[in-house]
Enzyme design. Sequence first.
Site, PDB file in Angstrom:
ATOM      1  N   HIS A   1     159.373  71.027  -1.453  1.00  0.00           N
ATOM      2  CA  HIS A   1     159.441  70.722  -2.885  1.00  0.00           C
ATOM      3  C   HIS A   1     159.532  72.065  -3.615  1.00  0.00           C
ATOM      4  O   HIS A   1     158.946  73.052  -3.153  1.00  0.00           O
ATOM      5  CB  HIS A   1     158.161  70.085  -3.427  1.00  0.00           C
ATOM      6  CG  HIS A   1     157.781  68.752  -2.869  1.00  0.00           C
ATOM      7  ND1 HIS A   1     157.008  68.608  -1.762  1.00  0.00           N
ATOM      8  CD2 HIS A   1     158.015  67.488  -3.325  1.00  0.00           C
ATOM      9  CE1 HIS A   1     156.791  67.321  -1.534  1.00  0.00           C
ATOM     10  NE2 HIS A   1     157.392  66.610  -2.465  1.00  0.00           N
TER      11      HIS A   1
ATOM     12  N   ASP B   1     156.261  73.849  -3.860  1.00  0.00           N
ATOM     13  CA  ASP B   1     155.591  74.274  -2.621  1.00  0.00           C
ATOM     14  C   ASP B   1     155.997  75.719  -2.363  1.00  0.00           C
ATOM     15  O   ASP B   1     155.197  76.547  -1.948  1.00  0.00           O
ATOM     16  CB  ASP B   1     156.090  73.522  -1.372  1.00  0.00           C
ATOM     17  CG  ASP B   1     155.983  72.022  -1.459  1.00  0.00           C
ATOM     18  OD1 ASP B   1     155.126  71.534  -2.211  1.00  0.00           O
ATOM     19  OD2 ASP B   1     156.769  71.344  -0.756  1.00  0.00           O
TER      20      ASP B   1
HETATM   21  C1  XLS Z   1     154.606  60.982  -0.615  1.00  0.00           C
HETATM   22  C2  XLS Z   1     155.927  61.293  -0.131  1.00  0.00           C
HETATM   23  C3  XLS Z   1     156.369  62.747  -0.330  1.00  0.00           C
HETATM   24  C4  XLS Z   1     157.856  62.844  -0.204  1.00  0.00           C
HETATM   25  C5  XLS Z   1     158.444  64.059  -0.804  1.00  0.00           C
HETATM   26  O1  XLS Z   1     154.030  59.951  -0.320  1.00  0.00           O
HETATM   27  O2  XLS Z   1     156.024  60.931   1.212  1.00  0.00           O
HETATM   28  O3  XLS Z   1     155.711  63.567   0.569  1.00  0.00           O
HETATM   29  O4  XLS Z   1     158.268  62.761   1.131  1.00  0.00           O
HETATM   30  O5  XLS Z   1     158.224  64.106  -2.177  1.00  0.00           O
END
Ligand code: XLS
Length: 450
Positions: A109, A112
């Site tokens: 993300h 991150d």
């Molecule tokens: C959350 C989601 C997140 C997505 C990416 O539940 O799985 O981690 O994969 O935003």
Amino acid sequence: MSRKVFIGDTEYFPGISQIEYEGPESDNPLAFKSYDPNRVVAGKTMEEHLRFAVCYWHTFCASGADPFGPGTRNHAWARAADAMDRSRDRADAAFEFFTKLNVPFWCFHDFDLASEGASVAESENNLKAMVDLAKERQAETGMRLLWGTANMFSNPRFMNGASTNPNFEVVTWAAAQVKAALDATVELGGESYVFWGGREGYVCLQNTDTRRELEHMATFLEKARDYGRSIGFEGTFLIEPKPMEPMKHQYDFDAQTVIGFLRHHGLAGDFKLNIEANHATLAGHSFAHDLRMAADAGLLGSVDANRGDPQNGWDTDQFPLHLYDCVHGMMVILEAGGLQPGGLNFDAKVRRESTDLEDMFIAHIGGMDSFARGLVIADSIRSDPRLSDMLKNRYASFDSGDGKRFEDGELGLAELRDIAAASAEPTQLSGKQELVENLINDHMAGRAAT
Ligand code: XLS
Ligand code: NI
Ligand code: NI
């Protein structure tokens, strides 16, 4: 090994060297027992089939905090006082981890990788600086980006959603993030771009105009698609269904809901689905079910490979170590012709109580071995004619005669009625579920050379 094992001058995982395939007899917890990247199964190497990716958020950003207490891990890469220094240390630790684990892909993300700034422009600059560094690290290590995404759910401004927020101002801030995250994904050569609808949904139906919010979501996705294509993004846009959490109800409930939404809004040519195992189970389905629904629609894009806890009703994001799930999942993936350009992203976190540095490796090794075993066993099942014959015979009445004419749309309701009236009570056809389950167990237990 052609890839350099650690980056810069700090080794963040001392004492852990390159993880190698040692085979099923090995008792080394830091070796692959089944994942042999070069082994050929069903015409492709394991590396090509499985396309493993490590996620940045759980693995390098999370500390093990839960609603009842703070983190249990204090990693060396998260200690620097300055936020940009922390981001750089984290990137070096991440690329060391990726390389030692020998995965080909990673996912992130925006926030991150870089810390969020005090303004849109500052956030963009932070991200650009980190993208430049990540690009260098990719070139040094041979790592590739499976997908990028934007975190539009953590900042309090997104408490009522991002593209579905009732306040237009928030929608523009979400757009700014997606624009920058798409730029970053293109710069890093990302194969796909993910939209997980973090808080796109509602908690109170009575204060929400759902029709208007869903229209806004479609318009937003359309504009994101147009922008992505305008900057040369040729990859797949992915929607990641999830039924609930953090919202009570999320709009991207499950695979079939998202398929209907994409088709309704004319987005199915550019968007596919990123199926997460734990989200499918939260929706009351199995992992394989949501994979199958996406595959049937020609919209299986990628996978967030994790699992939930059968007794817990939330997204526990555990590592995918249950072999049956991996076998059932790989059966669908093989049948669909594979995941490329998608892959298997470990959207999973080690348990709060798993505090040794090596636990991060052990968890990923287990996930990779489980899917490698799943692949081999699924291929073995698929090449056993008993299952394919059974499936074919089950529908044989549609292969010719009136059944075929029905499939071709040639028989009206009245004609169907006349065929029924002229025939005896239908033959009882056993579903043979136990036979199918036994057959799968036979392959699990050794017919497949794992
Ligand atoms: C959350 C989601 C997140 C997505 C990416 O539940 O799985 O981690 O994969 O935003
Ligand atoms: Ni996910
Ligand atoms: Ni999730």
